[in-house]
Design an enzyme around this catalytic site. Structure first.
Site, PDB file in Angstrom:
ATOM      1  N   LYS A   1      11.939 -17.061  -8.612  1.00 32.37           N
ATOM      2  CA  LYS A   1      11.326 -15.546  -9.953  1.00 32.37           C
ATOM      3  C   LYS A   1      10.245 -16.027 -10.849  1.00 32.37           C
ATOM      4  CE  LYS A   1      12.609 -11.751 -12.058  1.00 32.37           C
ATOM      5  NZ  LYS A   1      13.518 -11.885 -12.963  1.00 32.37           N
TER       6      LYS A   1
ATOM      7  N   PRO B   1      -4.912 -11.383   8.505  1.00 35.79           N
ATOM      8  CA  PRO B   1      -5.974 -10.603   9.465  1.00 35.79           C
ATOM      9  C   PRO B   1      -5.769  -9.104   9.785  1.00 35.79           C
ATOM     10  CG  PRO B   1      -3.363 -11.654  10.358  1.00 35.79           C
ATOM     11  CD  PRO B   1      -3.827 -11.940   8.787  1.00 35.79           C
TER      12      PRO B   1
ATOM     13  N   ASN C   1       0.814  -1.038   0.026  1.00 34.09           N
ATOM     14  CA  ASN C   1       0.412  -0.182   0.223  1.00 34.09           C
ATOM     15  C   ASN C   1       1.105   1.904  -0.363  1.00 34.09           C
ATOM     16  OD1 ASN C   1      -1.714  -1.243   0.064  1.00 34.09           O
ATOM     17  ND2 ASN C   1      -2.877  -1.266   2.699  1.00 34.09           N
TER      18      ASN C   1
HETATM   19  N1  CTP Z   1      -5.873  -1.784   9.617  1.00 37.12           N
HETATM   20  C1  CTP Z   1      -5.436  -3.462  10.457  1.00 37.12           C
HETATM   21  N2  CTP Z   1      -5.122  -4.151  10.069  1.00 37.12           N
HETATM   22  C2  CTP Z   1      -5.758  -4.735   8.509  1.00 37.12           C
HETATM   23  C3  CTP Z   1      -6.330  -3.938   8.111  1.00 37.12           C
HETATM   24  C4  CTP Z   1      -6.491  -2.649   9.038  1.00 37.12           C
HETATM   25  O1  CTP Z   1      -4.620  -3.141  11.734  1.00 37.12           O
HETATM   26  N3  CTP Z   1      -5.237  -6.105   8.306  1.00 37.12           N
HETATM   27  C5  CTP Z   1      -6.076  -1.102  10.268  1.00 37.12           C
HETATM   28  C6  CTP Z   1      -5.270   0.063   9.272  1.00 37.12           C
HETATM   29  O2  CTP Z   1      -4.305   0.179  10.555  1.00 37.12           O
HETATM   30  C7  CTP Z   1      -6.729   1.454  10.273  1.00 37.12           C
HETATM   31  C8  CTP Z   1      -7.456   0.945  10.119  1.00 37.12           C
HETATM   32  O3  CTP Z   1      -7.800  -0.553  10.294  1.00 37.12           O
HETATM   33  O4  CTP Z   1      -6.446   1.835  11.677  1.00 37.12           O
HETATM   34  C9  CTP Z   1      -8.557   0.760   8.986  1.00 37.12           C
HETATM   35  O5  CTP Z   1      -7.444   0.610   7.641  1.00 37.12           O
HETATM   36  P1  CTP Z   1      -7.909   0.774   6.530  1.00 37.12           P
HETATM   37  O6  CTP Z   1      -7.048   0.173   5.203  1.00 37.12           O
HETATM   38  O7  CTP Z   1      -8.894   1.902   6.389  1.00 37.12           O
HETATM   39  O8  CTP Z   1      -9.588  -0.154   6.460  1.00 37.12           O
HETATM   40  P2  CTP Z   1      -9.915  -1.834   6.438  1.00 37.12           P
HETATM   41  O9  CTP Z   1     -10.285  -2.419   7.776  1.00 37.12           O
HETATM   42  O10 CTP Z   1      -8.519  -2.019   5.473  1.00 37.12           O
HETATM   43  O11 CTP Z   1     -11.035  -1.640   5.660  1.00 37.12           O
HETATM   44  P3  CTP Z   1     -10.980  -1.227   3.495  1.00 37.12           P
HETATM   45  O12 CTP Z   1     -10.125  -2.076   2.854  1.00 37.12           O
HETATM   46  O13 CTP Z   1     -12.166  -2.621   3.297  1.00 37.12           O
HETATM   47  O14 CTP Z   1     -11.550   0.271   3.601  1.00 37.12           O
END
Ligand code: CTP
Length: 395
Positions: A287, A303, A209
């Protein structure tokens, strides 16, 4: 009387137009019960006469490093020892450079080197000068050296520009100064996730990301300065570890999850990491060669670190999540607040003007079960200060 009652406060003033605000600043510091002594650089005296601050502080203003009269009375080393706290406001780009270099060519920079008192700096300059690579490099150096940076704020500037570089108002400076010694988070255990995670596809490729880690690192630094014991679990980023922060480096979501979930006695958990929600079902040991016209990679769910921490027993005292959205900000953030059972959500639009990823600024919406507050676009460092105040209020 406030938290500065009976404290010896050394106010350093350098040469910026915001020096005119120091009259009000001195008055407010005295109202808080501080004994104020003023030190001015030669450039500061081009903006305001020392006599003004002498009258307001009730003490002689110090202006010269090698002043026989001063050395016979309160010389530079005595002044450095006298101070319980040092506040330099305004701080010019030039003074930041001198401090970052450890230069002691005038009275004020010498005092900053010679004192063991905590030093707070309130920068004020043109927005382009603030954003300049050299100033930002000096800023990082000063933060890592333990200087407490207050502001700057964003807005209209004396030169006609608009952007970051305005000195914080005297009332704001006082609030931040007053909050510093009491340690809003003293004795608290804070755990923060930051940066992206990397999910390997094969030995040379990965899914990830966008994330610079700046928000999480700024929060870690601010929590540490507020007296907390901070553990920062970070994905791969190119940022220096803030002073006093215990850093654990990880790559994948699973590694971040393992590093986080085993931490004991957490009072505050803050998830700023941009975690990859999916990982390749299988990591190829070799690879992958470009032998076909298309390639499908099966992904499986990772998770949710934040949701698992919130559901963990014992649960951290306060669980704060971030929400990165591209539309329907408030509704999506509220859904995350509820499904992940959070105490506070910091939500931002990733497509806001000026961007978020890699930027030093962000505009966020704060949400809890009962309220919703929109903040203006501000620097992530300043946002970190505000968030720590919001967190401290909720403990
Ligand atoms: N987060 C986490 N573990 C994951 C995904 C997200 O701890 N596997 C946490 C991020 O650090 C953030 C929050 O959850 O504090 C929201 O993350 P975001 O990317 O906005 O959303 P998601 O929960 O991943 O949901 P979506 O991608 O469907 O919007």
């Amino acid at each position: 009387m406030g938290t500065l009652a009976g404290k010896n406060l050394l106010l350093g003033i350098t040469g910026g137009i915001a020096a005119y605000k120091c009259g009000e600043l001195i008055r407010r510091l005295k109202d808080e019960g501080a004994d104020v002594r003023v030190v001015m650089t030669p450039a500061a005296q081009a903006f305001v006469q020392p006599m003004t601050f002498q009258a307001l502080s009730g003490n002689p203003v110090h202006t010269q490093l090698l002043d026989p009269h001063a050395e016979a009375g309160m010389g530079h080393i005595e002044l450095a020892r006298w101070a319980d706290k040092v506040l330099v406001a305004p701080v010019t780009a030039s003074f930041m450079a001198r401090l970052a270099a450890g230069d002691a060519s005038d009275l004020l920079s010498t005092l900053c080197l010679a004192t063991s008192a905590p030093i707070s700096l309130a920068p004020a300059m043109n927005q382009q000068m603030w954003r300049a690579a050299a100033t930002q490099r000096n800023l990082r150096q000063l933060e890592q050296s333990g200087y407490h940076i207050l502001g700057p704020a964003s807005g209209d500037q004396a030169c006609g520009d608009n952007g970051p570089g305005r000195m914080l108002e005297p009332a704001e400076l006082l609030a931040l100064l007053g909050g510093e010694p009491s340690g809003e988070l003293a004795g608290k255990q804070v755990l923060i996730t930051a940066g992206p995670t990397l999910e390997a596809i094969d030995p040379v490729r990965y899914i990830s990301n966008f994330s610079s880690g700046k928000m999480g690192f700024a929060l870690a630094a601010t929590c540490a300065r507020a007296g907390a014991s901070v553990t920062l679990v970070s994905g791969p980023v190119s940022l220096a570890t803030p002073r006093g922060v215990n850093r654990i480096d990880v790559q994948s979501c699973q590694q971040m999850h393992d590093a986080v979930i085993g931490q004991k006695d957490i009072d505050i958990f803050i998830a700023t990491a941009a975690v990859a929600d999916y990982r390749p079902a299988a990591r190829s040991a070799e690879k992958i060669k470009k032998s076909t016209d298309s390639l499908t990679i099966e992904l499986v769910r990772n998770p949710d670190i934040l949701a698992d921490m919130s559901a963990r027993s014992p649960r951290p005292g306060l669980v704060v999540g971030f929400a990165a959205e591209s539309s329907d900000l408030a509704a999506q953030a509220r859904a995350k607040l509820e499904t992940k059972k959070l105490d506070l959500v910091v939500a931002n639009l990733v497509n806001q003007p000026g961007g978020v990823f890699g930027s030093d600024e962000n505009q966020v919406l704060l949400l809890d079960r009962v309220s919703q507050t929109e903040l203006p676009r501000i620097e992530k460092r300043v946002l970190a200060e505000k968030l720590v105040q919001e967190i401290a209020k909720r403990l």
